[in-house]
Design a protein around this motif. Structure first.
Motif, PDB file in Angstrom:
ATOM      1  N   ASN A  47      -4.210   0.645   0.021  1.00 47.34           N
ATOM      2  CA  ASN A  47      -4.067  -0.201  -1.156  1.00 47.34           C
ATOM      3  C   ASN A  47      -2.957   0.266  -2.101  1.00 47.34           C
ATOM      4  O   ASN A  47      -2.883  -0.162  -3.243  1.00 47.34           O
ATOM      5  CB  ASN A  47      -5.397  -0.284  -1.935  1.00 47.34           C
ATOM      6  CG  ASN A  47      -5.428  -1.458  -2.890  1.00 47.34           C
ATOM      7  OD1 ASN A  47      -4.951  -2.539  -2.557  1.00 47.34           O
ATOM      8  ND2 ASN A  47      -5.976  -1.238  -4.076  1.00 47.34           N
ATOM      9  N   HIS A  48      -2.106   1.178  -1.623  1.00 47.69           N
ATOM     10  CA  HIS A  48      -1.018   1.683  -2.458  1.00 47.69           C
ATOM     11  C   HIS A  48       0.324   1.602  -1.709  1.00 47.69           C
ATOM     12  O   HIS A  48       0.398   1.943  -0.529  1.00 47.69           O
ATOM     13  CB  HIS A  48      -1.251   3.151  -2.851  1.00 47.69           C
ATOM     14  CG  HIS A  48      -2.292   3.334  -3.906  1.00 47.69           C
ATOM     15  ND1 HIS A  48      -3.641   3.260  -3.635  1.00 47.69           N
ATOM     16  CD2 HIS A  48      -2.176   3.588  -5.235  1.00 47.69           C
ATOM     17  CE1 HIS A  48      -4.327   3.467  -4.750  1.00 47.69           C
ATOM     18  NE2 HIS A  48      -3.466   3.659  -5.743  1.00 47.69           N
ATOM     19  N   TYR A  49       1.330   1.139  -2.415  1.00 47.44           N
ATOM     20  CA  TYR A  49       2.694   1.184  -1.898  1.00 47.44           C
ATOM     21  C   TYR A  49       3.425   2.341  -2.578  1.00 47.44           C
ATOM     22  O   TYR A  49       3.318   2.521  -3.798  1.00 47.44           O
ATOM     23  CB  TYR A  49       3.445  -0.111  -2.207  1.00 47.44           C
ATOM     24  CG  TYR A  49       2.913  -1.328  -1.487  1.00 47.44           C
ATOM     25  CD1 TYR A  49       3.333  -1.629  -0.205  1.00 47.44           C
ATOM     26  CD2 TYR A  49       1.998  -2.171  -2.110  1.00 47.44           C
ATOM     27  CE1 TYR A  49       2.850  -2.755   0.465  1.00 47.44           C
ATOM     28  CE2 TYR A  49       1.499  -3.292  -1.455  1.00 47.44           C
ATOM     29  CZ  TYR A  49       1.938  -3.570  -0.173  1.00 47.44           C
ATOM     30  OH  TYR A  49       1.451  -4.675   0.482  1.00 47.44           O
ATOM     31  N   THR A  50       4.151   3.102  -1.800  1.00 48.84           N
ATOM     32  CA  THR A  50       4.943   4.206  -2.358  1.00 48.84           C
ATOM     33  C   THR A  50       6.359   3.712  -2.617  1.00 48.84           C
ATOM     34  O   THR A  50       6.944   3.027  -1.769  1.00 48.84           O
ATOM     35  CB  THR A  50       4.984   5.392  -1.373  1.00 48.84           C
ATOM     36  OG1 THR A  50       3.643   5.808  -1.094  1.00 48.84           O
ATOM     37  CG2 THR A  50       5.759   6.560  -1.968  1.00 48.84           C
ATOM     38  N   SER A 203       3.618   5.440  -6.914  1.00 45.40           N
ATOM     39  CA  SER A 203       2.856   4.479  -6.119  1.00 45.40           C
ATOM     40  C   SER A 203       2.426   3.318  -7.012  1.00 45.40           C
ATOM     41  O   SER A 203       2.305   3.461  -8.237  1.00 45.40           O
ATOM     42  CB  SER A 203       1.625   5.149  -5.494  1.00 45.40           C
ATOM     43  OG  SER A 203       0.689   5.521  -6.492  1.00 45.40           O
ATOM     44  N   GLN A 205      -0.400  -0.115  -6.852  1.00 46.05           N
ATOM     45  CA  GLN A 205      -1.492  -0.749  -6.118  1.00 46.05           C
ATOM     46  C   GLN A 205      -1.121  -2.173  -5.714  1.00 46.05           C
ATOM     47  O   GLN A 205      -0.281  -2.826  -6.341  1.00 46.05           O
ATOM     48  CB  GLN A 205      -2.754  -0.765  -6.974  1.00 46.05           C
ATOM     49  CG  GLN A 205      -3.336   0.626  -7.216  1.00 46.05           C
ATOM     50  CD  GLN A 205      -4.603   0.573  -8.023  1.00 46.05           C
ATOM     51  OE1 GLN A 205      -4.653  -0.084  -9.050  1.00 46.05           O
ATOM     52  NE2 GLN A 205      -5.638   1.258  -7.552  1.00 46.05           N
ATOM     53  N   ASP A 206      -1.778  -2.659  -4.648  1.00 42.11           N
ATOM     54  CA  ASP A 206      -1.516  -4.004  -4.128  1.00 42.11           C
ATOM     55  C   ASP A 206      -1.547  -5.060  -5.225  1.00 42.11           C
ATOM     56  O   ASP A 206      -0.697  -5.953  -5.274  1.00 42.11           O
ATOM     57  CB  ASP A 206      -2.558  -4.377  -3.067  1.00 42.11           C
ATOM     58  CG  ASP A 206      -2.286  -3.680  -1.746  1.00 42.11           C
ATOM     59  OD1 ASP A 206      -1.267  -2.988  -1.643  1.00 42.11           O
ATOM     60  OD2 ASP A 206      -3.101  -3.837  -0.820  1.00 42.11           O
TER      61      ASP A 206
END
Length: 276
Positions: A47-50, A203, A205-206
């Motif tokens: 649920n996290h994009y870096t 990061s 979150q979605d």
């Protein structure tokens, strides 16, 4: 086709290489998604994009390159001034001083008072200029680092052309392990070029990132991130590769590895003993 980035349909999901933006009163924030596509596709990104921070080239040159350049200039220019000052002090049977003390002294009393205390009309005009230059780059003022370099250049006989060439070489260097990646062009405020700061990793979150600005506004989330474009594969992979090289694991000694294993065993044993 653009050799740097492409526009992406709003119905396509966020992927590695996407350039994202977040609007803010304090200044817009840009980033580059580096989470692997396979992790995103298989929902392994938790649920996290870096993402890596991106700043305009002008900001990078002022807040990073110029500060490093000032330090290099200071190291070179302070030596003749220190020799001159210590020679004057020695002639008066006074104690010699170090570089830090010299700079503190110049900043504390100011250029004119410093010169009047130590110098005579016969002394070199070049030394006077160097003292003025050292004061400018050492004093706490509101002018930017780039402005300081522009101001001191004639005082230190620094060629503007040489400074420009040094800055160009810095941005385009491809040796060693630089902690930045220069991108010559991106949309919006970044059309004049920008720099990805490979050590500035965050990061999101979605639910705080959208595929376009319109979707963010529809969801009443105008302060969330949204995609503005996507880097072409060759550029994307190059940025990710350099980031990986920068943070490559450094091999440790066998003693360190053994100590790590023993400590991990002890810590986990204690945790479970307390739990039981």
């Amino acid at each position: 086709m653009d050799v740097i980035y492409t526009t992406v349909s709003d119905d396509l999901p966020i992927r590695q290489g996407d350039i994202i933006k977040k609007k803010s009163k304090a200044g817009d924030v840009y980033g580059l998604i580096i989470t692997a596509d396979c992790d995103i596709a298989k929902s392994k990104h938790k649920n996290h994009y870096t993402w890596i921070e991106i700043i305009p080239t002008q900001v990078y040159m002022d807040t990073r390159w110029a500060l490093e350049e000032i330090e290099r200039i200071k190291i070179k220019q302070i030596r003749p001034v220190l020799e001159f000052v210590n020679k004057k002090l020695k002639a008066r049977a006074l104690s010699q001083i170090a570089e830090a003390k010299l700079l503190d002294w110049i900043v504390e009393v100011g250029v004119e008072r410093f010169i009047s205390k130590l110098m005579s009309e016969e002394d070199s005009a070049d030394i006077r200029n160097k003292i003025r230059g050292l004061f400018i780059i050492s004093a706490n003022t509101e002018i930017s680092a780039l402005e300081k370099i522009q101001t001191i250049a004639p005082l230190f006989n620094l060629s503007t052309e040489k400074l420009i060439e040094d800055a160009r070489k810095h941005l385009t260097k491809d040796d060693g392990f630089p902690d930045f990646f220069f991108l010559p062009r991106l949309p919006d405020e970044l059309t004049g070029g920008c720099v990805a700061l490979l050590r500035h990793i965050y990061s999101v979150q979605d639910e705080n990132i959208y595929t376009c600005e319109a979707n963010a506004r529809i969801e009443d989330r105008p302060s969330s991130f949204f995609r503005v474009c996507r880097l072409v594969d060759r550029v994307k992979y190059s940025v990710v590769q350099k980031t990986t090289f920068l943070f490559s694991r450094i091999g440790m000694t066998s003693e360190f590895e053994s100590l790590t294993a023993l400590s991990a065993d002890f810590s986990t044993s204690q945790i479970f003993k307390e739990a039981i």
